[in-house]
Scaffold this active site. Sequence first.
Site, short mmCIF file in Angstrom:
data_model
loop_
_atom_site.label_atom_id
_atom_site.label_comp_id
_atom_site.label_asym_id
_atom_site.label_seq_id
_atom_site.Cartn_x
_atom_site.Cartn_y
_atom_site.Cartn_z
N ILE A 88 36.73 32.99 40.19
CA ILE A 88 37.80 33.82 39.71
C ILE A 88 37.49 34.56 38.79
O ILE A 88 36.54 34.24 37.84
CB ILE A 88 38.95 32.89 39.05
CG1 ILE A 88 39.46 31.71 40.07
CG2 ILE A 88 39.96 33.64 38.37
CD1 ILE A 88 40.16 30.56 39.47
N CYS A 89 37.81 35.73 38.67
CA CYS A 89 37.45 36.88 37.55
C CYS A 89 38.55 37.17 36.57
O CYS A 89 39.67 37.72 36.92
CB CYS A 89 36.89 38.29 38.35
SG CYS A 89 36.52 39.41 36.95
N LEU A 90 38.43 36.29 35.47
CA LEU A 90 39.55 36.33 34.42
C LEU A 90 38.93 36.14 33.30
O LEU A 90 38.18 35.14 32.99
CB LEU A 90 40.69 35.13 34.84
CG LEU A 90 41.90 35.03 34.30
CD1 LEU A 90 42.74 36.30 34.10
CD2 LEU A 90 42.61 33.71 34.41
#
Lengths: 195, 214
Positions: A88-90
């Site tokens: 996840i890119c967060l």
Amino acid sequence: MVDFARVQKELQECSRDIERSGIKVIPKSEATLARLIGTIPGPVGTPYEGGTFQIDIALPDAYPFEPPKMQFTTKVWHPNISSQSGAICLDILKDQWSPALTLKTALLSVQALLSAPQPDDPQDAVVAQQYLKDYQTFVGTARYWTETFAKKSSLGIVEKVQKLVEMGFPEAQARSTLEAAGGDENLALEKLCSG
Amino acid sequence: MDSEAEFSSFFDWLTRRDRARELSVLMPLILGAAAAASAATPDTEDPDAGNPERRTPRERIVLIDPFSQRVAVIEGGSDLDSLLQGLGGKDGQPPASKASIDAMPSVEIGEADGGSECAICLEQFEVDGVAKEMPCNHRFHGGCIEQWLTLHGSCPVCRFTMPVEEEEVVKKSEERGGEGRRVDGEIRVRVFVHNRRRASEGPDQASDEDTMQS
């Protein structure tokens, strides 16, 4: 050392609130609280609606001073989530983490990410390209993936394809039409008949 | 140099990249550079390696990608790890200065605050106990907030930023204003893209320079 007293509190708080948030966090095994499984419902009004998404959670030793490591184990088609690994890119799971965030609030942020993709800061370049250049296909694929991987109750996509094949449509065409229709077999049938 | 470990950290970083999207075009080239660097310079055993003043810049690495007709020149005196860390931007807010941490007043928890909890450990404050108060008025247990601020100097609740150590500021400004001088740990990447469209019109090379710092 993970602050397990805090994790324990978080789990209690999360289970108290499950009716309202729909977000679930449970330990992976009884052995440790450092490995957990989170579950979020796909947001209503998005291609993820109706799906239930599982996220693998690993707490680093320094938790809550370091962010939890989160990764989708349910396959999901989204610009900021790797379609291969579920990474996840967060930002809040990276440099914008704060110890005032919790597993529940972090999962809520992940859920919000499903509603609001950020294609300019992609994790999965292929998905992001599709999102930007061919939004309709993106929606179709994301729905298809939700249908195929994030739903247990509904008839599996394999069976749906099989049904269409039995009606006399070629398998490849049945599959692609079904995918374009976001897994909606009636819509797919309509398209196949009209096309 | 343990190239295997470097590569695993590289791939780990690759999956975490968020700020380096503008550099993604360079990825195949940097990947090549990583291989070249670890193969060409077995210099971590170098007695000078730990001494930044005496460390000499590593020789240039020229990479050519015949498929996309791109050439990248990487020169610098840094190791791969620091390059990757710099690109990954996973650092977040730097630690608060010791002075600013020490300057936080201790406040007594009165009846009125009863039931409120420390947002870090999620334990309730004890009435008549003490808490530390940040300039933004958010309160935490002393131990909890000090541990956080020595990692990242921002309020866990509102992200109010605390002063950072002087050295930290100097380091940052050096990094920013380093035009023309080599800051330790800097790597330059020059990319030359062969432009086919313009080839017939005359100048057939467009160049684009990007300086990355770690």
